[in-house]
Design a protein around this motif. Structure first.
Motif, PDB file in Angstrom:
ATOM      1  N   ILE A  64      15.765 -12.691   1.845  1.00 39.71           N
ATOM      2  CA  ILE A  64      14.563 -11.865   1.783  1.00 39.71           C
ATOM      3  C   ILE A  64      14.668 -10.894   0.622  1.00 39.71           C
ATOM      4  N   ALA A  65      15.894 -10.423   0.346  1.00 42.72           N
ATOM      5  CA  ALA A  65      16.098  -9.532  -0.797  1.00 42.72           C
ATOM      6  C   ALA A  65      15.780 -10.245  -2.110  1.00 42.72           C
ATOM      7  N   ILE A  66      16.105 -11.523  -2.196  1.00 43.89           N
ATOM      8  CA  ILE A  66      15.784 -12.297  -3.397  1.00 43.89           C
ATOM      9  C   ILE A  66      14.273 -12.419  -3.551  1.00 43.89           C
ATOM     10  N   ALA A  67      13.602 -12.683  -2.435  1.00 42.56           N
ATOM     11  CA  ALA A  67      12.133 -12.690  -2.487  1.00 42.56           C
ATOM     12  C   ALA A  67      11.613 -11.331  -2.933  1.00 42.56           C
ATOM     13  N   ALA A  68      12.254 -10.265  -2.456  1.00 47.62           N
ATOM     14  CA  ALA A  68      11.844  -8.911  -2.833  1.00 47.62           C
ATOM     15  C   ALA A  68      12.013  -8.684  -4.333  1.00 47.62           C
ATOM     16  N   GLN A  69      13.136  -9.153  -4.891  1.00 47.77           N
ATOM     17  CA  GLN A  69      13.362  -9.002  -6.334  1.00 47.77           C
ATOM     18  C   GLN A  69      12.265  -9.706  -7.133  1.00 47.77           C
ATOM     19  N   ALA A  70      12.029 -10.968  -6.785  1.00 43.21           N
ATOM     20  CA  ALA A  70      11.077 -11.780  -7.546  1.00 43.21           C
ATOM     21  C   ALA A  70       9.646 -11.269  -7.394  1.00 43.21           C
ATOM     22  N   ILE A  71       9.245 -10.953  -6.164  1.00 39.94           N
ATOM     23  CA  ILE A  71       7.865 -10.542  -5.910  1.00 39.94           C
ATOM     24  C   ILE A  71       7.618  -9.132  -6.445  1.00 39.94           C
ATOM     25  N   THR A  72       8.566  -8.218  -6.214  1.00 40.00           N
ATOM     26  CA  THR A  72       8.402  -6.848  -6.709  1.00 40.00           C
ATOM     27  C   THR A  72       8.305  -6.836  -8.227  1.00 40.00           C
TER      28      THR A  72
ATOM     29  N   ASP B  92       0.319  -4.016 -10.351  1.00 36.58           N
ATOM     30  CA  ASP B  92      -0.277  -3.908  -9.013  1.00 36.58           C
ATOM     31  C   ASP B  92       0.594  -3.031  -8.111  1.00 36.58           C
ATOM     32  N   VAL B  93       0.366  -1.722  -8.149  1.00 35.58           N
ATOM     33  CA  VAL B  93       1.160  -0.780  -7.358  1.00 35.58           C
ATOM     34  C   VAL B  93       0.848  -0.910  -5.866  1.00 35.58           C
ATOM     35  N   ALA B  94      -0.439  -1.012  -5.529  1.00 39.50           N
ATOM     36  CA  ALA B  94      -0.825  -1.129  -4.121  1.00 39.50           C
ATOM     37  C   ALA B  94      -0.234  -2.395  -3.498  1.00 39.50           C
ATOM     38  N   GLY B  95      -0.305  -3.500  -4.238  1.00 40.39           N
ATOM     39  CA  GLY B  95       0.280  -4.740  -3.736  1.00 40.39           C
ATOM     40  C   GLY B  95       1.779  -4.627  -3.567  1.00 40.39           C
ATOM     41  N   THR B  96       2.453  -3.906  -4.471  1.00 40.93           N
ATOM     42  CA  THR B  96       3.893  -3.701  -4.357  1.00 40.93           C
ATOM     43  C   THR B  96       4.229  -2.966  -3.074  1.00 40.93           C
ATOM     44  N   ARG B  97       3.490  -1.900  -2.772  1.00 39.95           N
ATOM     45  CA  ARG B  97       3.753  -1.121  -1.562  1.00 39.95           C
ATOM     46  C   ARG B  97       3.506  -1.951  -0.315  1.00 39.95           C
ATOM     47  N   ALA B  98       2.411  -2.707  -0.308  1.00 40.49           N
ATOM     48  CA  ALA B  98       2.076  -3.499   0.877  1.00 40.49           C
ATOM     49  C   ALA B  98       3.106  -4.589   1.137  1.00 40.49           C
ATOM     50  N   VAL B  99       3.527  -5.298   0.098  1.00 35.67           N
ATOM     51  CA  VAL B  99       4.458  -6.387   0.301  1.00 35.67           C
ATOM     52  C   VAL B  99       5.856  -5.851   0.622  1.00 35.67           C
ATOM     53  N   THR B 100       6.180  -4.658   0.131  1.00 36.00           N
ATOM     54  CA  THR B 100       7.463  -4.037   0.489  1.00 36.00           C
ATOM     55  C   THR B 100       7.519  -3.749   1.975  1.00 36.00           C
ATOM     56  N   THR B 101       6.450  -3.168   2.501  1.00 33.22           N
ATOM     57  CA  THR B 101       6.392  -2.889   3.943  1.00 33.22           C
ATOM     58  C   THR B 101       6.552  -4.171   4.747  1.00 33.22           C
ATOM     59  N   ARG B 102       5.894  -5.219   4.289  1.00 31.48           N
ATOM     60  CA  ARG B 102       5.981  -6.491   5.011  1.00 31.48           C
ATOM     61  C   ARG B 102       7.404  -7.042   4.977  1.00 31.48           C
ATOM     62  N   MET B 103       8.063  -6.940   3.830  1.00 29.76           N
ATOM     63  CA  MET B 103       9.411  -7.484   3.714  1.00 29.76           C
ATOM     64  C   MET B 103      10.421  -6.691   4.537  1.00 29.76           C
ATOM     65  N   VAL B 104      10.194  -5.388   4.689  1.00 34.93           N
ATOM     66  CA  VAL B 104      11.079  -4.588   5.539  1.00 34.93           C
ATOM     67  C   VAL B 104      11.033  -5.083   6.976  1.00 34.93           C
ATOM     68  N   TRP B 105       9.826  -5.414   7.451  1.00 36.08           N
ATOM     69  CA  TRP B 105       9.718  -5.962   8.804  1.00 36.08           C
ATOM     70  C   TRP B 105      10.434  -7.311   8.904  1.00 36.08           C
ATOM     71  N   TRP B 106      10.336  -8.113   7.863  1.00 34.35           N
ATOM     72  CA  TRP B 106      11.090  -9.365   7.838  1.00 34.35           C
ATOM     73  C   TRP B 106      12.587  -9.080   7.947  1.00 34.35           C
ATOM     74  N   GLY B 107      13.062  -8.042   7.273  1.00 36.69           N
ATOM     75  CA  GLY B 107      14.466  -7.683   7.325  1.00 36.69           C
ATOM     76  C   GLY B 107      14.901  -7.253   8.717  1.00 36.69           C
ATOM     77  N   VAL B 108      14.067  -6.446   9.375  1.00 38.88           N
ATOM     78  CA  VAL B 108      14.400  -6.001  10.728  1.00 38.88           C
ATOM     79  C   VAL B 108      14.511  -7.185  11.685  1.00 38.88           C
ATOM     80  N   ILE B 109      13.498  -8.042  11.664  1.00 38.37           N
ATOM     81  CA  ILE B 109      13.482  -9.194  12.569  1.00 38.37           C
ATOM     82  C   ILE B 109      14.641 -10.135  12.280  1.00 38.37           C
TER      83      ILE B 109
END
Length: 460
Positions: A302-310, A318-335
């Motif tokens: 998921i961190a690799i996806a975070a690197q590439a997507i961020t 796209d700052v708003a998209g960066t914030r939104a997808v970061t929040t989503r990836m954090v939930w992926w990390g928790v689960i």
């Protein structure tokens, strides 16, 4: 309101699909990568406990030498992704080629240092001769795989930056299959091939790494040629890649130093508790750390996806998209962290016999793995946020945060060792102080906006 809620749901679904498209192949590739060491551990473990303990120390040295250069993958992923987001594919591949040459420039002298200095490097850990001798034997041969491993890191970083995690997956699976076959054949001998013991395990890994590196470099080179990008070394480009990697090198150095001090604390704190026989606690720690690394690679997908997507989102502005997808990836990390933690706790009693027949290691391993399982949800968040900040080019903060965590963790784990703590307590310190410290520093940074720098250049 219903339409707005529907749009949010659709956006989340789109984000999930994009994360999965990158993370799932990366997950499978990263599961395959630590199988180089898991395969070695399974084969060498049946040679004997002392050989397995020796592998543990040699692997720590080798992983440190290679791990310090992980910026070849991470920095390249972020830089290439930013260029891609800005619509500059040829520049992205040019940056990738510079990374390949940097890997060669670093790999050759590192191979010489580790190979020729195997004995003193192993001696730093203070293990008994029965453990140190096989460690040196393994490391002298395994050092030959350092340059191929660095090329694999750099080439994989290019492909990840281009949002391609499937190609590294195919190469990783094939490479690990070759590695396992060669390990068995060379360690135990077959037909005219002599029994080489632990040195055969190292040689099998080196040959598999050479083949994997050749394939990945060829793929990147052909892509660069299609875009008219030169494959010749550019001194300015290589130097720029090196400078950009310095903060990530410092960040990685602090992480590797934490793992090294953990191994040293195990040798220091468990020898007396084991009545002077350090083979069982060191072998147990080796297996536990190898399994921890295996799960870390799973979460790192998921961190690799975070690197590439961020990197791509910020490159496109796209700052708003960066914030939104970061929040989503954090939930992926928790689960994901909860899932790996529960899974590790369930199978903990079954894992020891897969790697060694020593009952002492079996008994010692279970409580350590249960403690490691408790730390997995925190690790899930840590890996995701680490990937987000790497993708944003926020290397300077990561370097300083790593130094702060190391300054807190090293005295804590060494004090625990000096007090004669057993292996479970040392691992509890590892999970709470080291991983907990990383969690606090990364979460604090991610909540601000200083790291969200847009454009094709790095945020630094």
């Amino acid at each position: 309101m219903k339409r707005a809620a529907f749009r949010r749901t659709e956006r989340q679904r789109s984000e999930d699909r994009e994360i999965a498209r990158i993370a799932i192949p990366a997950f499978l590739a990263l599961v395959a990568e630590p199988l180089f060491l898991l395969g070695d551990a399974a084969v060498v473990g049946h040679l004997g406990t002392r050989e397995l303990a020796g592998l543990g120390i040699a692997a720590t040295v080798l992983q440190t030498a290679v791990g310090l250069c992980v910026f070849l993958a991470y920095g390249t992923t972020a830089g290439v992704a930013r260029q891609l987001g800005a619509g500059r594919l040829a520049a992205a591949l040019g940056q990738g080629v510079d990374g390949l040459w940097l890997a060669v420039a670093i790999g050759i002298p590192t191979t010489a240092v580790v190979g020729l200095g195997a004995a003193p490097l192993v001696g730093v850990f203070g293990a008994s001769p029965a453990v140190a001798d096989p460690a040196v034997e393994y490391l002298q041969v395994a050092a030959l795989g350092i340059t191929p491993l660095l090329l694999m890191l750099a080439a994989t970083g290019v492909l990840r930056g281009l949002q391609d995690t499937r190609t590294p997956l195919v190469v990783a699976i094939a490479g690990n299959g070759v590695n396992l076959v060669l390990n068995v054949v060379l360690v135990y001998g077959l037909g005219p091939l002599p029994r080489m013991g632990i040195a055969g395990s190292a040689l099998g890994s080196v040959l598999a790494q050479l083949a994997s590196a050749a394939v990945l470099v060829l793929i990147v080179s052909r892509a660069a040629q299609r875009e008219g990008t030169s494959l010749r070394p550019r001194r300015t480009g290589i130097a720029a890649a090196g400078r950009a990697g310095v903060p990530l090198l410092v960040r990685t150095l602090t992480l590797r130093a934490s793992l090294l001090v953990t191994t040293y604390a195990v040798v220091l704190g468990t020898g007396d508790a084991a009545g002077g026989d350090d083979a069982v606690p060191i072998a147990t720690h080796q297996l536990a750390m190898t399994l921890w690394g295996f799960l870390a690679f799973v979460l790192d997908a998921i961190a690799i996806a975070a690197q590439a997507i961020t990197g791509r989102y910020l490159g496109a502005g796209d700052v708003a998209g960066t914030r939104a997808v970061t929040t989503r990836m954090v939930w992926w990390g928790v689960i994901s962290g909860i899932g790996t933690g529960v899974g590790l706790a369930v199978v903990a009693p079954l894992l020891g016999p897969l790697f060694t027949s020593d009952a002492g290691v079996h008994d010692a391993l279970v409580p350590v793995l249960l403690i490691a399982a408790l730390g997995q949800p925190v690790a899930g968040v840590v890996f995701v946020l680490d990937g987000v900040l790497i993708g944003a080019g926020d290397g300077r903060y990561l370097a300083w945060a790593g130094l702060v965590v190391l300054a807190a963790y090293a005295p804590a784990v060494l004090l625990a060792a000096a007090l004669g703590s057993g292996l479970p307590l040392l691992w509890l310190v590892f999970v709470t102080v080291f991983m907990g410290g990383r969690f606090v520093t990364l979460l604090r940074r991610s909540r601000g906006e200083a790291w969200m720098v847009t454009g094709a250049g790095s945020g630094g």
